[in-house]
Design a protein around this motif. Structure first.
Motif, short mmCIF file in Angstrom:
data_model
loop_
_atom_site.label_atom_id
_atom_site.label_comp_id
_atom_site.label_asym_id
_atom_site.label_seq_id
_atom_site.Cartn_x
_atom_site.Cartn_y
_atom_site.Cartn_z
N SER A 344 0.84 -1.20 0.00
CA SER A 344 0.00 0.00 0.00
C SER A 344 0.88 1.25 0.00
O SER A 344 1.71 1.42 0.89
N PHE A 345 0.66 2.11 -0.97
CA PHE A 345 1.40 3.38 -1.03
C PHE A 345 1.13 4.21 0.23
O PHE A 345 2.07 4.78 0.82
N LEU A 346 -0.12 4.27 0.68
CA LEU A 346 -0.48 5.08 1.85
C LEU A 346 0.18 4.53 3.11
O LEU A 346 0.76 5.30 3.89
N TYR A 347 0.11 3.21 3.32
CA TYR A 347 0.74 2.62 4.50
C TYR A 347 2.25 2.84 4.49
O TYR A 347 2.86 3.13 5.52
N ALA A 348 2.85 2.67 3.33
CA ALA A 348 4.29 2.87 3.22
C ALA A 348 4.68 4.30 3.52
O ALA A 348 5.68 4.57 4.21
N LEU A 349 3.89 5.25 3.03
CA LEU A 349 4.17 6.67 3.26
C LEU A 349 4.06 7.00 4.75
O LEU A 349 4.96 7.64 5.32
N ILE A 350 2.99 6.56 5.39
CA ILE A 350 2.80 6.83 6.82
C ILE A 350 3.92 6.18 7.63
O ILE A 350 4.48 6.79 8.55
N ALA A 351 4.24 4.93 7.30
CA ALA A 351 5.29 4.21 8.03
C ALA A 351 6.64 4.89 7.86
O ALA A 351 7.42 5.03 8.82
N ALA A 352 6.93 5.36 6.64
CA ALA A 352 8.21 6.02 6.39
C ALA A 352 8.31 7.33 7.16
O ALA A 352 9.37 7.66 7.71
N ILE A 353 7.23 8.08 7.23
CA ILE A 353 7.23 9.35 7.96
C ILE A 353 7.48 9.11 9.45
O ILE A 353 8.32 9.75 10.08
N ILE A 354 6.73 8.15 10.03
CA ILE A 354 6.83 7.90 11.46
C ILE A 354 8.19 7.30 11.82
O ILE A 354 8.86 7.74 12.76
N TYR A 355 8.61 6.30 11.06
CA TYR A 355 9.85 5.61 11.38
C TYR A 355 11.06 6.52 11.20
O TYR A 355 11.91 6.65 12.09
N SER A 356 11.14 7.18 10.05
CA SER A 356 12.30 8.03 9.79
C SER A 356 12.31 9.24 10.71
O SER A 356 13.38 9.83 10.95
N ALA A 357 11.15 9.63 11.24
CA ALA A 357 11.12 10.75 12.20
C ALA A 357 12.01 10.45 13.40
O ALA A 357 12.61 11.37 13.97
N PHE A 358 12.10 9.18 13.78
CA PHE A 358 12.92 8.83 14.94
C PHE A 358 14.40 8.86 14.60
O PHE A 358 15.17 9.58 15.23
N PHE A 359 14.82 8.09 13.58
CA PHE A 359 16.27 8.05 13.38
C PHE A 359 16.79 9.35 12.76
O PHE A 359 17.91 9.77 13.04
N PHE A 360 15.99 10.03 11.94
CA PHE A 360 16.44 11.31 11.40
C PHE A 360 16.45 12.41 12.45
O PHE A 360 17.14 13.42 12.28
N SER A 361 15.68 12.25 13.53
CA SER A 361 15.73 13.25 14.60
C SER A 361 17.09 13.26 15.29
O SER A 361 17.41 14.20 16.00
N GLY A 362 17.87 12.22 15.06
CA GLY A 362 19.25 12.25 15.51
C GLY A 362 20.02 13.41 14.90
O GLY A 362 20.99 13.91 15.48
N ASN A 363 19.59 13.87 13.70
CA ASN A 363 20.19 15.04 13.09
C ASN A 363 19.96 16.30 13.91
O ASN A 363 20.72 17.26 13.81
N GLY A 364 18.89 16.31 14.69
CA GLY A 364 18.61 17.46 15.54
C GLY A 364 19.31 17.41 16.88
O GLY A 364 19.53 18.46 17.49
N VAL A 365 19.66 16.21 17.33
CA VAL A 365 20.23 16.05 18.67
C VAL A 365 21.75 15.87 18.64
O VAL A 365 22.47 16.49 19.43
N ALA A 366 22.25 15.04 17.74
CA ALA A 366 23.66 14.65 17.77
C ALA A 366 24.65 15.77 17.48
O ALA A 366 25.71 15.81 18.12
N PRO A 367 24.39 16.69 16.53
CA PRO A 367 25.43 17.67 16.19
C PRO A 367 25.97 18.46 17.37
O PRO A 367 27.20 18.62 17.50
N TYR A 368 25.09 18.92 18.26
CA TYR A 368 25.59 19.73 19.37
C TYR A 368 26.33 18.89 20.40
O TYR A 368 27.33 19.31 20.98
#
Length: 464
Positions: A344-368
Motif C-alpha cells: 500500500s502506497f499510503l501505509y508505506a508513506l505513513i510508516a516512512a514518515i513515522i519511522y524516519s522521524a525517529f532516526f532522522f531526529s538524531g540530526n537534531g540532537v547529535a550535532p551539538y
C-alpha cells in the motif's frame, strides 16, 4: 579585532559577541554546503538504483548490476575519513572558513564529473571506474563539509539559549537537500522514456547541482570566520598537529561518537535510500511513487528533528531526547518493513514518515553533543573524525552486504528480516555508545560559556 581575513565581514573577536541579527547570513552560507552535499548524495542514490545498473553494468544480471551499482555509490563512504583527517587539520590550523570553501569547490568537480561520464557502451569498464573516482571525490568533499559546518555554526552561538537548535541547522539542511533531490529526480524521470533524453535524463540533477554549487562556493568564500576560532588564534592557542593530537586526548570520545553519528545515516541508507528504493519497488511501490514516499517522509521529518533539537536545548542537554530517538527507532524498525510489505502506497508513506522521524531526529540532537565534546582547538578534527570514521561502517555494509542478503533472501522483496536486523544493530550500537559517552564526558565547554561551572554544563550535560 577587525576583519579576520581579507574579504570577510568584520567581527568582534569576543566569543559569542556576534549580534543575533548578523547570524542569519553566515549560518545560511555555512549550511548551503550540507544542503548540496546531501542533495547530491540523494540523487546519486536514486541514480545508483534506477539508472546506473543499465548504464554502467549492462553485462551483469539485474540483481548483480544493482549490487555493483550500490557498491560504486558506497565508495563515497571510504573517502570521508581521509577527508575528515585532512580538513580537520586545515580547519583547526587555518580556519573553518577556508574548509567550507574548499569542500564546496571539491563537490562541484565531482558533480560535473558524474554528469559527463560516458556510459559503458562508449568506454567499457572505464565508465564505472570513473563513476567510482568521482564518488570518491564527492566523499572527500562531504567528509570535510560536515565537520566544518557543524563546528562553524556551533561557534557562532556560544552561550545562546537555542545553540543546539542552531547547531542542528546544517543537518536539517541536509534533510532538505535529500527531499529536494528526490523531487528533482522525480521531475526528470519522465524523460527516461523520451528518445531525445534517454541518455541524459539522470544526469540533469547533477548538472543543476553543480552549477548552483559553483555560485555557493563563491558566496561561501566571503563568509566570516568563527569568533571562537578567531579568539583562539589571537591568544596563540592553535594546536600544531590537531588531527594527530586529538587521538592522544580524546580517543574515547571519538570511538563512541563514531557509533552515535552513524546510526541515522546507516538506517537511512538501509530503509529509504539507496536500498529502500528497490525494496519499495519490489513490493509494488514503483517509481515515481517510491521517490514520493522518500521525498515526503524526509521533508516532514525536518520540523520534527528541529523539535528534538529544541527539546535538547530546553532540557539542558539531558539524555532523554537522544534515548527517545534510539529506542523509538529500534521499536519501529520491523513495523516499518511490515507496512511496506502490504504494497500500500499510503501505509508505506505513513510508516516512512513515522519511522524516519525517529532516526532522522538524531540530526537534531547529535550535532551539538558532538561539537561540545571537543574544545575549540580540536573541534573540526574531533567532529569530523568521529562522524566520518563511523561512515566506514555504513560503507562496508553497502559494499558487502546487499548482494549476499539478496542471494540468501532469494530476491530483494524477501530481504526485510536481514535489513531490519542490520538497522536495529546500528541503532543498538548508537544507544550503547551514547550511554557510555554520558559517563566519560563531564568537562565544561566554551560552547556553553554562559553556563560554564553550572551543573550539567559538560559535554554530556544534565544526564538526569
Amino acid at each position: 579585532m577587525g576583519a579576520d581575513t581579507k574579504g570577510s565581514v568584520s567581527i568582534s573577536s569576543t566569543p559569542g559577541a556576534l549580534p543575533a541579527r548578523r547570524l542569519a547570513l553566515p549560518v545560511f552560507l555555512a549550511t548551503l554546503g550540507t544542503f548540496f552535499e546531501w542533495y547530491d548524495f540523494f540523487v546519486a542514490a536514486l541514480a545508483a538504483t534506477l539508472a546506473w545498473p543499465a548504464v554502467f553494468f549492462p553485462t551483469y544480471s539485474p540483481v548483480a548490476a544493482l549490487a555493483a551499482s550500490v557498491s560504486t555509490y558506497a565508495v563515497t563512504f571510504f573517502a570521508r575519513p581521509i577527508a575528515a583527517f585532512m580538513f580537520g587539520h586545515v580547519g583547526d590550523r587555518i580556519g573553518r572558513r577556508i574548509t567550507l570553501f574548499a569542500t564546496m569547490a571539491t563537490m562541484s568537480v565531482a558533480m560535473f564529473g558524474i554528469a559527463f561520464t560516458p556510459p559503458y557502451a562508449s568506454i567499457g569498464f572505464a565508465a564505472p571506474a570513473l563513476i567510482a573516482i568521482f564518488r570518491f571525490i564527492m566523499g572527500f568533499g562531504l567528509g570535510g563539509e560536515f565537520q566544518g559546518a557543524i563546528s562553524f555554526v556551533s561557534e557562532l552561538v556560544p552561550g545562546r539559549r537555542r545553540r543546539a537548535a542552531v547547531t542542528s541547522l546544517p543537518q536539517l539542511m541536509a534533510l532538505a537537500g535529500q527531499s529536494v533531490g528526490a523531487f528533482v529526480f522525480l521531475a526528470v524521470l519522465p524523460l527516461a522514456h523520451a528518445a531525445a533524453y534517454s541518455y541524459w535524463w539522470w544526469r540533469i540533477p547533477f548538472m543543476i547541482g553543480g552549477m548552483v554549487v559553483v555560485v555557493g562556493a563563491i558566496m561561501q568564500y566571503r563568509v566570516l570566520e568563527s569568533p571562537l576560532f578567531s579568539a583562539l588564534r589571537a591568544r596563540g592557542g592553535i594546536a600544531r598537529w590537531p588531527s594527530f593530537g586529538i587521538f592522544r586526548k580524546y580517543w574515547r570520545e571519538i570511538v563512541l561518537l563514531t557509533f552515535i553519528g552513524t546510526f541515522f545515516v546507516a538506517v537511512g541508507n538501509i530503509t529509504l535510500m539507496p536500498l529502500g528504493i528497490p525494496y519499495l519497488a519490489a513490493h509494488g511501490i514503483v517509481p515515481p511513487r517510491n521517490m514520493i514516499v522518500v521525498g515526503i517522509a524526509t521533508a516532514v521529518d525536518i520540523p520534527i528533528a528541529l523539535l528534538f533539537a529544541l527539546w535538547t536545548d530546553a532540557s539542558r542537554y539531558s539524555k532523554w531526547p537522544m534515548l527517545t530517538v534510539l529506542i523509538g527507532g529500534i521499536a519501529l524498525t520491523y513495523p516499518f518493513f511490515l507496512a511496506v510489505n502490504t504494497g500500500s502506497f499510503l501505509y508505506a508513506l505513513i510508516a516512512a514518515i513515522i519511522y524516519s522521524a525517529f532516526f532522522f531526529s538524531g540530526n537534531g540532537v547529535a550535532p551539538y553533543f558532538m561539537a561540545r565534546s571537543f574544545p575549540t582547538e580540536f573541534r573540526v578534527s574531533g567532529v569530523g573524525l568521529s562522524y566520518q570514521i563511523g561512515a566506514i561502517y555504513t560503507g562496508l555494509f553497502l559494499t558487502l552486504a546487499p548482494s549476499y542478503i539478496y542471494k540468501i533472501s532469494h530476491g530483494v522483496a524477501n530481504s526485510w528480516p536481514y535489513m531490519g536486523a542490520a538497522a536495529i544493530a546500528f541503532l543498538i550500537a548508537g544507544l550503547v555508545a551514547f550511554l557510555l559517552l554520558l559517563r566519560i564526558t563531564k568537562r565544561p565547554s566554551e560552547l556553553d560559556a554562559a553556563h560554564v561551572g553550572a551543573p550539567g554544563a559538560g559535554p554530556a550535560g544534565n544526564t538526569n
